[in-house]
Scaffold this motif. Sequence first.
Motif, PDB file in Angstrom:
ATOM      1  N   UNK A 326       0.967  -1.149   0.158  1.00 17.71           N
ATOM      2  CA  UNK A 326       0.015  -0.021  -0.090  1.00 17.71           C
ATOM      3  C   UNK A 326       0.890   1.649  -0.043  1.00 17.71           C
ATOM      4  N   UNK A 327       2.221   1.359   0.852  1.00 18.86           N
ATOM      5  CA  UNK A 327       3.141   2.243   0.782  1.00 18.86           C
ATOM      6  C   UNK A 327       3.468   2.508  -0.590  1.00 18.86           C
ATOM      7  N   UNK A 328       4.254   1.851  -1.515  1.00 13.78           N
ATOM      8  CA  UNK A 328       4.722   1.750  -2.572  1.00 13.78           C
ATOM      9  C   UNK A 328       3.382   2.015  -3.910  1.00 13.78           C
ATOM     10  N   UNK A 334      -0.813   7.710  -6.036  1.00 16.28           N
ATOM     11  CA  UNK A 334      -1.594   8.455  -5.853  1.00 16.28           C
ATOM     12  C   UNK A 334      -0.851   9.434  -5.298  1.00 16.28           C
ATOM     13  N   UNK A 335       0.660  10.288  -5.631  1.00 17.71           N
ATOM     14  CA  UNK A 335       1.398  10.616  -5.656  1.00 17.71           C
ATOM     15  C   UNK A 335       1.204  11.224  -4.040  1.00 17.71           C
ATOM     16  N   UNK A 336       1.705  10.444  -2.708  1.00 23.76           N
ATOM     17  CA  UNK A 336       1.683  10.038  -1.825  1.00 23.76           C
ATOM     18  C   UNK A 336       3.406  10.564  -1.245  1.00 23.76           C
ATOM     19  N   UNK A 337       3.429  11.438  -0.538  1.00 25.01           N
ATOM     20  CA  UNK A 337       4.952  11.615  -0.702  1.00 25.01           C
ATOM     21  C   UNK A 337       4.432  12.735   1.036  1.00 25.01           C
ATOM     22  N   UNK A 338       5.979  12.823   1.274  1.00 25.11           N
ATOM     23  CA  UNK A 338       5.882  12.966   2.644  1.00 25.11           C
ATOM     24  C   UNK A 338       5.443  12.754   3.471  1.00 25.11           C
ATOM     25  N   UNK A 339       4.320  13.245   4.814  1.00 24.43           N
ATOM     26  CA  UNK A 339       4.401  12.998   5.885  1.00 24.43           C
ATOM     27  C   UNK A 339       3.300  12.175   5.863  1.00 24.43           C
TER      28      UNK A 339
END
Length: 372
Positions: A326-328, A334-339
Amino acid sequence: MTFLAAEPNEQIAQISNYLIYSAMAVYTLAFFAYIAEWTFGSRSKVARTAAALTADDKAKDAPVPAQAGVAVQVKDGSGGTAVLEKPAAPKVVTRSAAGKRGDLPDGPGAAGGDQQGDMYGRIAISLTVLAFALHAAGVLTRSLSVQRAPWANMYEFSTAFSMVIVAGYLGFLIAKKNVRWIGLPLVTTVLLDLGLAVTVLYTDSSQLVPALHSYWLWIHVSLAIICGALFYLGFVGSVLYLFRDSYETHLMNGRTPGKVRTSIMERLPSASSLDKFAYRINAAVFPFWTFTIVAGAIWAGDAWGRYWGWDPKEVWSFITWVAFAAYLHARATAGWKGRKAAYLALFAFACFLFNYYGVNILFNGKHSYAGV
């Protein structure tokens, strides 16, 4: 393949214990050397550089003239002429307009700091290398005492796990990677892990049940140890990212952090560098964690006649796999970066730790064959 179980050699097992205790003593010296590196380096070059950056930021945030003033000539008392400037309307330039978060560089102490701090850092690394040699010898002699892989119970897994963590750190240093900042949290964790291993988790050298004498013990469990050790390095990167990100947010908002906080945070790479470090490690290790689960299923088929039986260890290994997947996936699609990504990475590693400690202690299953 049939394995003949040899009786444990208690004399060699005792030598292994002495080596582990010796490694702990040297790791403790390395811990104090890392503390000295951070302390003296922070008081000198790092602190001065951070102070200079803060002063520069204040200058950038201060109002500046939009254009030159209008010159006015006046006569002074001696008959001469003086030139005065009439100040023009100020134009405010803020730090946020001068650069973006991703433009912030690594802290000046991330690679070792000044000469004095670097000296203590080199001493700390040398002690870490010596401790690792003793640590590896302790794991090897434990294996020789039982004539099998040295990770068949929680004590052995813990000693091997922390050994591979240090090996990964030293491997990055040999590859000329800027990971000096990992040293202090790493030796702290290793000392805690070994302390727990030799007290709460200690198990006398013994043999396994016949069904588990398999070459898969070398493949499956060694992969789990290596993956967990590298996941730990990514975990450290994510934790330190959260602190550094908060520090950079204070700077970007024009606030001045305290001197102690500044001296510590300026010993770390930038938040962007830490975020990339954690992501790259987790992405590189994930395929090997996938194969670890597959190898475990194959071994279960050989040992117990079924590939998957929803044993607690199997379930939590899969939950850990889902959490890292899910993290990868969130980072890639989804473009999840950062916190947000960091919190998800921390949750995934927490699942790994629970699979390591919680499942073995709290649940009964086929993977509880060795006890604690």
